[in-house]
Enzyme design. Structure first.
Site, PDB file in Angstrom:
ATOM      1  CB  SER A  63       7.940  -4.021   1.508  1.00 36.07           C
ATOM      2  OG  SER A  63       8.605  -5.049   0.791  1.00 36.07           O
ATOM      3  CB  VAL A  64       2.938  -2.042   3.204  1.00 41.66           C
ATOM      4  CG1 VAL A  64       2.224  -1.056   4.125  1.00 41.66           C
ATOM      5  CG2 VAL A  64       2.494  -1.834   1.773  1.00 41.66           C
ATOM      6  CG  ASP A 118      -5.135  -3.049  -9.512  1.00 40.13           C
ATOM      7  OD1 ASP A 118      -5.665  -4.105  -9.920  1.00 40.13           O
ATOM      8  OD2 ASP A 118      -4.054  -3.029  -8.901  1.00 40.13           O
TER       9      ASP A 118
END
Length: 587
Positions: free
Chosen positions: A291-292, A402
């Site tokens: 999570s951020v 990515d």
């Protein structure tokens, strides 16, 4: 080339070179502490550090000592990242000592010639000397060595602790104040004497960030040199902490951190991460990595804290990210501020990007931000420059593996920043072909050679392919593969665009027709994208060449062959490739 954005960095590097040239002012060790700017040891020249913050190294004990207004204090810790310093009264260090702490630490200086420390969320506690015994619960016996009467050395003198919220005017007339000490004393009424001393032995923390703004000469001195402190002294301090701390359960990560001697970011404790994010209050997003959260440093600088979930790769994602972005700086690469490793708790701290990630701009619904084609083009060029820097701008070649809209962040001016280096790998710049034990990437952006080994070797061209797919989505404002479009021919956007564009048909990209300038921009992006997504890596351009394509007049640009022809010859269908790609969807 506009050098203005580079001037702060150039000046900073020049100042660092000057400071490093002066060995007499290099950070020094005393006991378990590193002494660097703005502090200085008294044995160093006067021009080292700030004379208001002079420390001494006690030879007999290897303790760092501060003497201020004839009072002596031991320094327990210095945090250059948070601008804090922790002190303790010397009488509290020796548990066999019967003396009572009588030193009063001054709150702050009133002129440029005095210390300017400020307390950090502390209460104050008074130590009082009473001529009679006090029976109230708010008076706690301060005697450590008790004689028969319960007093300290004298039968007519009793020392007590008194919480600082009690005004001195309300003290018992038989008592006089002998010291006032800061600390965590919100409620000491009724506590045993030993508990109070335990609190005292932890010391008290002060901040040196607050200084007298009327001292104009010192103001510039502080600003410049505290900035240098974070770069020069922090490496030595963090290196030492790595050597003495073994809190991490992941020895692989700790071994990696100890082996790095050129990392610039700050290492935060987990408690500091919680403070920065206010207890993980403001969540910005979540993914397979964790999570951020939005956070704020003591300097009021906004950051994004990525709290990593349980590692599935034995800490490799963390190592990849720190090893790559932790040593580079570019306007189109996300700025890495620091990290945290405490056992299974791992976090990465970045500059906060006001406009979030690119996917929220090009894929969002009715509330999405509408960007002009010129701004979209500028974002594409910025991303290309960031990737080119990773491939050719460093001593080592960094392959991202990515590249996708989700990993492109936008600042307040929509300047793009390549982010999320969890899958990145470092290689020598001489390596044209690299080895991977397993494929890596995300569905829809992964290069085919990562799935089909007979197409070609793995190289930086894998990132070029991903960039081409990203360009396509920026053009179409939609996912390249979308099964819910009105016409089946549009399911795979690149194929639909190629057929229309190659036949000279107008491409509808939105409600309003494109102007001639916008058509030029879209044409450049389409041609560049199709060169990037050629099946064979050898047919794709480098990112430098991609930037040339985006900067070339369209009348000189050539449309490449239609992608996927080679794939269709060696495989049953394009869908087979897309199906196999799902096996390496890491997000």
């Amino acid at each position: 080339m506009n050098l203005k954005p580079q001037l702060p960095l150039i000046c900073l590097l020049a100042l660092i070179a000057i400071v490093h040239a002066n060995d007499d002012c290099a950070p020094l060790r005393c006991g378990n502490l590193t002494i660097g700017y703005p502090f200085r040891l008294k044995t160093q020249p006067r021009n080292c550090g700030d004379p208001r913050f002079e420390l001494d190294c006690e030879n007999s004990t290897d303790r760092v000592v501060l003497i201020i207004e004839q009072e002596k204090f031991y320094v327990q810790n210095i945090s250059y990242s948070d601008y804090t310093i922790r002190f303790v009264d010397p009488s509290l260090v020796d548990t066999n000592n019967c003396s009572i702490p009588l030193s009063s630490f001054p709150l702050s200086g009133s002129s440029c010639d005095q210390y300017m420390f400020e307390t950090i969320d502390y209460q104050f506690m008074y130590i009082v000397n009473c001529m009679t015994r006090m029976e109230s619960r708010v008076y706690i016996d301060a005697s450590r060595c008790i004689n028969g009467s319960g007093s300290s050395s004298s039968q007519q003198s009793y020392f007590y602790f008194l919480v600082g919220r009690t005004p001195p005017s309300e003290f018992d007339p038989s008592c006089t104040t002998v010291a006032r000490v800061p600390g965590d004393f919100q409620n000491i009424s009724g506590l045993p004497t030993s508990d109070v001393y335990e609190k005292l032995s932890k010391g008290f923390e002060m901040s040196w960030r607050y200084y007298n703004m009327s001292c104009e000469d010192d103001q510039g001195f502080f600003i410049v040199h505290i900035t240098l402190l974070g770069i020069i002294c922090l490496i030595a301090l963090v290196t030492y902490k790595w050597q003495r701390r073994h809190l991490s359960a992941d020895d692989k990560i700790e071994e990696f951190l100890r082996s790095q001697n050129n990392l610039m970011p700050i290492r935060y404790s987990y408690n500091e991460i919680k403070r920065i994010t206010k207890g993980f209050k403001d969540k910005l997003g979540e993914g397979g990595y964790g999570s951020v959260f939005k956070g704020k440093l003591r300097s009021n600088h906004l950051v994004a804290v990525k709290l990593l979930g349980k590692a599935k790769t034995n800490g490799q994602d963390f190592i990849s990210e720190v090893a790559t972005i932790g040593r580079i700086h570019h306007v189109n690469v996300a700025k890495f501020v620091g990290f945290c490793v405490e056992g299974s708790k791992q976090a990465l701290v970045y500059d906060f990007m006001l406009n979030g990630s690119l996917d929220k701009i090009i894929f969002s619904g009715e509330d999405k931000i509408t960007l002009s084609w010129q701004k979209t083009f500028e974002i594409a060029i910025g991303v290309a420059r960031g990737i080119e820097y990773l491939h050719r701008g460093c001593d080592t070649q960094i392959l991202h593996f990515d590249i996708k809209p989700h990993n492109i962040l936008l600042d307040e001016n929509f300047v793009p920043k390549v982010s999320d280096f969890g899958l990145a790998k470092l290689y020598s710049v001489d390596d044209s072909i690299v080895s991977l034990t397993a494929a890596r990437g995300t569905l829809g952006y992964i290069a085919p050679e990562l799935v089909y080994k007979n197409i070609g070797g793995i190289s930086y061209k894998a990132d070029v392919y991903s960039f081409g797919m990203l360009l396509m989505e920026m053009i179409g404002k939609r996912k390249n593969l979308n099964e819910f479009v009105e016409h089946s021919s549009q399911t795979y956007f690149p194929s639909w665009v190629y057929d229309r564009f190659n036949q000279g048909e107008d491409i509808e990209l939105g409600d309003a027709p494109l102007t001639s300038t916008e058509k030029t921009i879209v044409t450049k992006m389409i041609i560049a994208a199709f060169w990037c997504i050629q099946m064979k890596p050898t047919d794709r351009p480098s990112m430098s060449k991609v930037l040339e394509i985006l900067d070339t007049d369209i009348k000189f640009l050539e449309m490449p062959p239609k992608p996927y022809q080679l794939l269709l010859e060696s495989s049953s269908s394009t869908e087979d490739y897309l199906t196999k790609s799902t096996l390496v969807d890491y997000n």
